[in-house]
Design a protein around this motif. Structure first.
Motif, mmCIF file in Angstrom:
data_model
loop_
_atom_site.group_PDB
_atom_site.id
_atom_site.type_symbol
_atom_site.label_atom_id
_atom_site.label_comp_id
_atom_site.label_asym_id
_atom_site.label_seq_id
_atom_site.Cartn_x
_atom_site.Cartn_y
_atom_site.Cartn_z
ATOM 1 N N HIS A 1 0.843 -1.202 0.000
ATOM 2 C CA HIS A 1 0.000 0.000 0.000
ATOM 3 C C HIS A 1 0.871 1.242 0.000
ATOM 4 C CE1 HIS A 1 0.427 1.082 4.339
ATOM 5 N NE2 HIS A 1 0.445 -0.217 4.559
ATOM 6 N N ASP B 1 6.461 1.694 6.987
ATOM 7 C CA ASP B 1 5.090 1.230 6.701
ATOM 8 C C ASP B 1 4.496 2.074 5.586
ATOM 9 O OD1 ASP B 1 2.588 0.141 6.764
ATOM 10 O OD2 ASP B 1 2.045 0.926 8.722
ATOM 11 N N MET B 2 4.615 1.644 4.334
ATOM 12 C CA MET B 2 5.428 0.552 3.848
ATOM 13 C C MET B 2 5.951 0.843 2.455
ATOM 14 S SD MET B 2 2.638 -2.308 2.740
ATOM 15 C CE MET B 2 3.701 -3.052 1.522
ATOM 16 N N GLU C 1 -5.110 1.388 2.816
ATOM 17 C CA GLU C 1 -4.918 0.306 3.781
ATOM 18 C C GLU C 1 -5.005 0.829 5.203
ATOM 19 O OE1 GLU C 1 -3.009 -2.563 6.465
ATOM 20 O OE2 GLU C 1 -2.460 -0.485 6.138
ATOM 21 N N GLU C 2 -4.484 2.021 5.422
ATOM 22 C CA GLU C 2 -4.439 2.562 6.789
ATOM 23 C C GLU C 2 -5.828 2.959 7.285
ATOM 24 O OE1 GLU C 2 -2.048 2.057 8.535
ATOM 25 O OE2 GLU C 2 -0.197 2.070 7.375
ATOM 26 N N GLU D 1 2.773 -7.024 3.397
ATOM 27 C CA GLU D 1 3.549 -6.536 4.540
ATOM 28 C C GLU D 1 3.238 -7.405 5.754
ATOM 29 O OE1 GLU D 1 2.139 -2.810 6.175
ATOM 30 O OE2 GLU D 1 0.130 -3.191 5.441
HETATM 31 ZN ZN LIG Z 1 1.051 -0.922 6.481
#
Ligand SMILES: [Zn+2]
Length: 449
Positions: free
Chosen positions: A83, A115-116, A149-150, A177
């Motif tokens: 992501h 991240d990431m 994603e977050e 990840e």
């Molecule tokens: Zn992540």
């Protein structure tokens, strides 16, 4: 010396960090999406050879998909997930510009360095170099990168997975990840050990609500909502979710036990046979206990807004991390039974995720992708022990559980607990050594497909 090889191109990584793909609170849709689109466009210009080779689909600012065709595919395509969105920053708490990608003391600083974007760029660097060399994988290789994603992954990964399902594309295995090559994470073991996250815990928040007649605090009712809630919480704390060894965690302890000397090592190797004795011995260790059962954290309590007003309702929030086979539904039933009081309403808070059990072969250090992952890692970090592990945070990969034969959640970086704590933290940074390690790992892995 393998670890001091020059960076393939760390300037490209720095440019990736400089694109502010965060989700500022209150930002409009346009403000949010512009940097995500800019990131997709950056990839196209930064990695021209790969873009000439692979087919690309941009589903939205939140999803970009690449297909790198295999020369002799055997119907076992492999998927790499990543992501490009990052979590927000409190810039005043950073010692550097969080989006400046400053390099100092062997580290690149910036939001997303761990991240990431380091992973996403590692994959792209590997693919680009291989394309320049004229390499083509044997199997079909797919990359799918997401932009939310977050948050929830609903706009990115969920739609991407639906796109693959619609096309009838299934993967032999996928890599997302996950857990790193941990260093010094377990007392008495200083050497790095690679943790392959083959299983993922689920997530569930639960509201406990007790209602009552609101009124003036001078005339409280005989039975008060807060006391009813408190008693329910005490009953819950006395009834923890049962301990059990999933195949992945059983395998983890047995491997860990082989690395540990003395009685401790013996006990870990025999965790399954010891059963309840083992569980009792480790119950007080929060880290180990979290691997062995569904955890329940009491995170929020809410009552009246004023000190002299009886609340119309009191509310407690529980946050659960579900160990297979505890689904959202089963866990909710367990909580209701432990609460054992009809005056306490038990309901799901927000959206829950079921846990994703491991491919049983992965727990035995075999199965789809295992040999390629092991070989690529051994080439990158010689002699590093590999242990199956469980990912306690949710990843985008959960949306792909029905279309992948096995899921790896892994970061090819050697990280100690201090570096792990930098994820989502201030002064997030990645060492150039790790960045290099990542590029070498993904290159080695792609070459094996
Ligand atoms: Zn992540």
């Amino acid at each position: 010396m393998a670890y001091t090889e020059p960076m393939l191109n760390h300037e490209r990584f720095c440019n990736a960090i400089r694109i502010k793909t965060l989700w500022p609170e209150g930002a409009s849709k346009g403000e949010r999406e512009a940097p995500l689109t800019a990131f997709q466009e950056f990839l196209a210009t930064a990695y021209p050879a790969f873009h000439q080779t692979a087919e690309k689909w941009v589903l939205s600012p939140y999803s970009v998909i690449y297909h790198w065709k295999g020369t002799a595919p055997t119907g076992k395509p492999v998927l790499f997930l990543a992501h490009y969105d990052v979590v927000p920053v409190e810039a005043e708490k950073w010692s550097v510009d969080p989006f400046g990608a400053e390099v100092k003391d062997g580290y690149v600083y910036g939001r997303g360095t761990l991240d990431m974007k380091s992973i996403l760029i590692g994959i792209m660097e590997g693919a680009e170099v291989l394309c320049v060399e004229g390499f083509q994988p044997k199997e079909d290789v797919w990359f799918a990168f997401g932009g939310d994603e977050e948050r929830t992954g609903l706009l990115g990964a969920q739609n991407t997975a639906a796109w693959f399902k619609e096309k009838g594309i299934r993967f032999s295995w996928l890599l997302d990840e996950g857990t790193p090559i941990g260093q010094g994470l377990f007392p008495g073991l200083a050497a790095p050990m690679a943790l392959f996250g083959i299983e993922e815990k689920g997530f569930l928040s639960v509201d406990l609500t007790v209602r009552q007649q609101p009124g003036h605090a001078s005339q409280p009712t005989a039975v008060q909502a807060a006391a009813v809630l408190a008693e329910a919480l005490v009953r819950l704390s006395k009834k923890p979710f049962p301990f059990a060894l999933t195949p992945a965690i059983a395998s983890f302890f047995s491997r860990l036990g082989r690395l540990m000397p003395g009685f401790q090592g013996w006990a870990l190797r025999h965790a399954r046979a010891l059963g309840p004795v083992f569980f009792k011995a480790v119950a007080g260790n929060a880290t180990i206990a979290s691997l062995l059962h569904t955890t329940l954290a009491m995170t929020q309590l809410e009552g009246s807004a004023a000190d002299n007003v009886m609340p119309s309702a009191v509310r407690g929030v529980l946050n659960l991390r579900l160990l297979p086979p505890w689904t959202v539904e089963r866990a909710l039933t367990f909580v209701k039974k432990a609460v054992a009081d009809d005056r306490v309403e038990v309901s799901i808070h927000g959206q829950g995720n079921n846990p994703i059990p491991a491919n049983p072969e992965h727990a035995k250090l075999a199965g789809p992708g295992w040999i390629a992952m092991e070989a690529a890692l051994t080439e990158t970090v010689p002699n590093v022990p590999i242990l199956p592990f469980i990912m306690v945070a949710a990843t985008d990969s959960r949306y792909f559980k029905d279309i992948a034969g096995g899921i790896f959640r892994f970061n090819p970086f050697i990280l100690d607990s201090k570096e792990i704590a930098l994820i989502h933290g201030h002064d997030e940074r990645v060492s150039l050594e790790n960045l290099n390690r990542g590029v070498r790992f993904y290159t080695a892995l792609l070459k094996r497909l």
